[in-house]
Design a protein around this motif. Structure first.
Motif, mmCIF file in Angstrom:
data_model
loop_
_atom_site.group_PDB
_atom_site.id
_atom_site.type_symbol
_atom_site.label_atom_id
_atom_site.label_comp_id
_atom_site.label_asym_id
_atom_site.label_seq_id
_atom_site.Cartn_x
_atom_site.Cartn_y
_atom_site.Cartn_z
ATOM 1 N N ASP A 69 0.767 -1.150 -0.018
ATOM 2 C CA ASP A 69 -0.074 0.151 0.067
ATOM 3 C C ASP A 69 0.802 1.457 -0.044
ATOM 4 O OD1 ASP A 69 -2.732 -1.061 0.141
ATOM 5 O OD2 ASP A 69 -2.025 -1.877 2.010
ATOM 6 N N GLY A 70 2.135 1.031 -0.322
ATOM 7 C CA GLY A 70 2.986 2.396 -0.659
ATOM 8 C C GLY A 70 2.522 3.242 -1.381
ATOM 9 N N HIS A 71 1.922 2.896 -2.421
ATOM 10 C CA HIS A 71 1.282 4.132 -3.373
ATOM 11 C C HIS A 71 0.438 5.009 -3.017
ATOM 12 C CE1 HIS A 71 -1.636 0.919 -3.651
ATOM 13 N NE2 HIS A 71 -2.332 1.710 -4.423
ATOM 14 N N SER A 72 -0.460 4.497 -2.012
ATOM 15 C CA SER A 72 -1.651 5.453 -1.607
ATOM 16 C C SER A 72 -1.502 5.754 -0.120
ATOM 17 C CB SER A 72 -2.597 4.606 -1.688
ATOM 18 O OG SER A 72 -2.793 3.258 -1.146
ATOM 19 N N ALA A 73 -0.626 5.253 0.678
ATOM 20 C CA ALA A 73 -0.837 5.367 2.172
ATOM 21 C C ALA A 73 -0.287 6.865 2.535
ATOM 22 C CB ALA A 73 0.359 4.511 2.815
ATOM 23 N N GLY A 74 -1.144 7.437 3.531
ATOM 24 C CA GLY A 74 -1.114 8.763 3.804
ATOM 25 C C GLY A 74 0.292 9.028 4.687
ATOM 26 N N LEU A 75 0.651 7.763 5.196
ATOM 27 C CA LEU A 75 1.927 7.919 6.234
ATOM 28 C C LEU A 75 2.825 6.726 5.673
ATOM 29 C CD1 LEU A 75 3.341 9.270 8.698
ATOM 30 C CD2 LEU A 75 2.195 7.628 10.095
ATOM 31 N N LEU A 76 4.126 7.015 5.582
ATOM 32 C CA LEU A 76 5.317 5.998 5.346
ATOM 33 C C LEU A 76 6.090 6.027 6.533
ATOM 34 C CD1 LEU A 76 6.267 6.822 1.629
ATOM 35 C CD2 LEU A 76 4.572 5.052 2.499
ATOM 36 N N LEU A 77 6.318 4.696 7.030
ATOM 37 C CA LEU A 77 7.423 4.456 7.903
ATOM 38 C C LEU A 77 8.551 3.805 7.323
ATOM 39 C CD1 LEU A 77 4.986 4.488 9.935
ATOM 40 C CD2 LEU A 77 6.138 3.014 11.520
ATOM 41 N N VAL A 78 9.516 4.631 7.200
ATOM 42 C CA VAL A 78 10.723 4.083 6.402
ATOM 43 C C VAL A 78 11.935 3.726 7.151
ATOM 44 C CG1 VAL A 78 12.288 5.058 4.436
ATOM 45 C CG2 VAL A 78 9.870 5.964 4.621
ATOM 46 N N ALA A 79 12.558 2.614 6.867
ATOM 47 C CA ALA A 79 13.693 2.072 7.513
ATOM 48 C C ALA A 79 14.840 2.532 6.704
ATOM 49 C CB ALA A 79 13.653 0.656 7.488
ATOM 50 N N ALA A 80 15.687 3.472 7.394
ATOM 51 C CA ALA A 80 16.731 4.093 6.847
ATOM 52 C C ALA A 80 17.970 3.692 7.462
ATOM 53 C CB ALA A 80 16.751 5.466 6.318
ATOM 54 N N HIS A 81 19.238 3.891 6.779
ATOM 55 C CA HIS A 81 20.694 3.663 7.555
ATOM 56 C C HIS A 81 21.113 5.094 7.767
ATOM 57 C CE1 HIS A 81 21.516 -0.512 8.005
ATOM 58 N NE2 HIS A 81 22.744 -0.105 8.239
ATOM 59 N N THR A 82 21.813 5.216 8.666
ATOM 60 C CA THR A 82 22.561 6.678 8.987
ATOM 61 C C THR A 82 23.758 6.228 9.669
ATOM 62 O OG1 THR A 82 22.147 8.772 10.165
ATOM 63 C CG2 THR A 82 21.335 6.882 11.225
ATOM 64 N N GLY A 83 24.506 7.408 9.954
ATOM 65 C CA GLY A 83 25.807 7.151 10.569
ATOM 66 C C GLY A 83 27.075 6.910 9.708
ATOM 67 N N GLY A 84 26.864 6.459 8.450
ATOM 68 C CA GLY A 84 28.176 6.027 7.649
ATOM 69 C C GLY A 84 28.556 4.738 7.895
ATOM 70 N N PHE A 85 29.331 4.200 7.269
ATOM 71 C CA PHE A 85 29.656 2.606 7.401
ATOM 72 C C PHE A 85 30.012 2.209 8.621
ATOM 73 C CE2 PHE A 85 32.664 -1.012 6.613
ATOM 74 C CZ PHE A 85 31.757 -1.970 6.424
ATOM 75 N N ALA A 86 31.065 2.878 9.232
ATOM 76 C CA ALA A 86 31.723 2.690 10.458
ATOM 77 C C ALA A 86 30.752 2.669 11.534
ATOM 78 C CB ALA A 86 32.966 3.691 10.862
ATOM 79 N N ARG A 87 29.892 3.613 11.662
ATOM 80 C CA ARG A 87 28.743 3.445 12.972
ATOM 81 C C ARG A 87 27.436 3.450 12.229
ATOM 82 N NH1 ARG A 87 29.781 8.700 16.497
ATOM 83 N NH2 ARG A 87 28.308 7.642 17.583
ATOM 84 N N ALA A 88 27.242 2.513 11.207
ATOM 85 C CA ALA A 88 25.922 2.316 10.607
ATOM 86 C C ALA A 88 24.849 1.972 11.542
ATOM 87 C CB ALA A 88 25.996 1.603 9.313
ATOM 88 N N ARG A 89 23.516 2.491 11.513
ATOM 89 C CA ARG A 89 22.827 1.911 12.417
ATOM 90 C C ARG A 89 21.269 2.074 11.703
ATOM 91 N NH1 ARG A 89 24.698 6.616 14.553
ATOM 92 N NH2 ARG A 89 23.060 8.357 15.040
ATOM 93 N N THR A 90 20.559 1.308 12.121
ATOM 94 C CA THR A 90 19.124 1.394 11.172
ATOM 95 C C THR A 90 17.848 2.049 12.159
ATOM 96 O OG1 THR A 90 19.320 -0.556 9.974
ATOM 97 C CG2 THR A 90 17.175 0.143 10.219
ATOM 98 N N LEU A 91 17.344 3.244 11.397
ATOM 99 C CA LEU A 91 16.170 3.947 12.206
ATOM 100 C C LEU A 91 15.123 3.817 11.442
ATOM 101 C CD1 LEU A 91 18.502 7.105 13.423
ATOM 102 C CD2 LEU A 91 17.850 4.849 14.780
#
Length: 409
Positions: free
Chosen positions: A175-197
């Motif tokens: 339902d990603g094409h029509s949902a009014g809100l998306l919860l997106v899993a993304a990586h941050t912190g670069g490779f050395a300190r990468a974490r998923t938020l």
């Protein structure tokens, strides 16, 4: 364990079956699935207002019904019977539990009432075709390499003076094409300190591009989203490491157990209906002057299917009582749906695979769900690993006179 349903649950099942029976015939389901939204918005609002369907498992303080997971699973068994195209799975089984577990007080107060009322739909966007891994159904979701691992690909998040910005692309979002809100899993912190938020992205956010994808199962619509310097809000209060007890990855794993329970009940409903329609067909279809259902070979096949569906239903009900058993129940239910829908096509003389017949919808639901949340053997293998079935029998002995034991089969 008391497997009996309460009077309230029986009434909810009866009311839901009555509504869906009037509004969700095979032609209506196909028509709703082929709309731009991928579902019937009017029916979704009716189910939200009359039964509080999206808010069944949301606490009353946030406008929900405050029921147990068993109530939502019971409702999804009915929606599975008719293969209802709706944002119920993405909104109530995937997004709402994550917001409830990770969101701040302000985020929960702002979002959960709208989700419970059916005014807002939501979707979980996980990079790549690894939703089952992200939910820890077919493998461990740590350290989050499925989300990009800090390298190219997936979705990357950067913190700036004006907040978080997301970059990347996610395909196969329910339902990603029509949902009014998306919860997106993304990586941050670069490779050395990468974490998923996890991040919150509104459906009308500037830089968000999305379109509906062609899928095997049109009753389970999916979209592709592109994030081009999209402003996002962090779900939760801090940037704590994703392996913390209250971090996104444990919350995703807990949500996976809940979603597996709901999906198992839905698959059982679909399998039961596919079997019922097949039984009705073999009673009416005649060959050699008698109904084909009177032949012993056909009776045996139907009896095997009945036993498999009932076993899957028992497993789904048990998982509704103990969500820890959700992945195993899901494996049992998906296998039952795959077998039953395949046999339905065969016992319909092969016509069930044509576009003009609705039996093919059940077969496609079985195949698509196993691709998204399985396959079955991986669900069972991961459940066995979690239970310690593959652990070593014990420390090796140094006694040369000891007789080696045969491994148990």
């Amino acid at each position: 364990m008391d497997a009996a349903f309460t009077a309230e649950q029986d009434e909810m099942r009866r009311t839901l079956r009555e509504i869906l029976g009037k509004r969700c015939g095979p032609d209506e389901v196909k028509t709703a699935a082929r709309t731009d939204a991928g579902h019937d918005p009017e029916l979704w609002q009716q189910l939200s207002r009359q039964l509080g369907l999206p808010g069944l498992a949301i606490a009353e303080e946030y406008g929900g019904v405050g029921c147990t997971p068993a109530d939502l699973a019971l409702a999804c068994e009915e929606t599975g019977r008719v293969l209802l195209p709706s944002p119920l799975l993405a909104t109530a089984a995937l997004a709402a539990p994550l917001i409830g577990a990770l969101g701040t007080a302000a985020q929960r107060a702002a979002l959960l009432p709208a989700l419970a009322a059916g005014e807002l739909t939501a979707a979980l966007a996980v990079p790549g075709p690894v939703l089952a891994t992200a939910l820890a159904l077919t493998g461990e979701n740590t350290p989050g390499d499925w989300a990009g691992g800090g390298r190219a690909g997936g979705v990357q998040a950067r913190a700036g003076a004006d907040g978080w910005r997301l970059y990347g692309e996610v395909a196969q979002v329910l339902d990603g094409h029509s949902a009014g809100l998306l919860l997106v899993a993304a990586h941050t912190g670069g490779f050395a300190r990468a974490r998923t938020l996890l991040f919150l992205v509104r459906g009308d956010a500037p830089g968000l591009v999305r379109d509906r994808q062609a899928t095997l199962d049109e009753t389970r619509p999916q979209g592709r989203i592109q994030l081009r310097d999209v402003r996002a809000e962090l779900l939760g209060e801090s940037e704590g490491h994703d392996t913390g007890e209250a971090g996104p990855l444990p919350a995703l794993a807990a949500t996976g157990l809940f979603a597996a329970t709901v999906l198992a009940a839905e698959a059982v409903g679909a399998a039961g209906q596919a079997l019922a329609r097949t039984v009705d067909h073999v009673r009416r279809r005649e060959q050699f002057g008698r109904p084909i259902g009177s032949f012993q070979a056909v009776k045996h096949r139907l009896a095997d299917l009945y036993v498999q569906v009932q076993a899957a239903r028992s497993a789904a009900y048990y998982a509704a009582w103990d969500p820890e058993q959700g992945p195993l129940a899901l494996a049992q239910a998906l296998e039952a749906l795959r077998t039953t829908s395949g046999e339905a096509i065969q016992l319909h003389g092969g016509i069930g695979f044509t576009w003009e017949h609705d039996a093919h919808l059940y077969f496609k639901r079985a195949a698509a769900d196993e691709l998204l949340f399985g396959p079955v053997h991986r669900l069972r293998a991961h459940a066995a690993r979690r239970a310690g079935l593959f652990a070593a029998a014990g420390p090796a002995t140094s006694d040369p006179s000891a007789t080696p034991q045969k491994a148990a089969v």
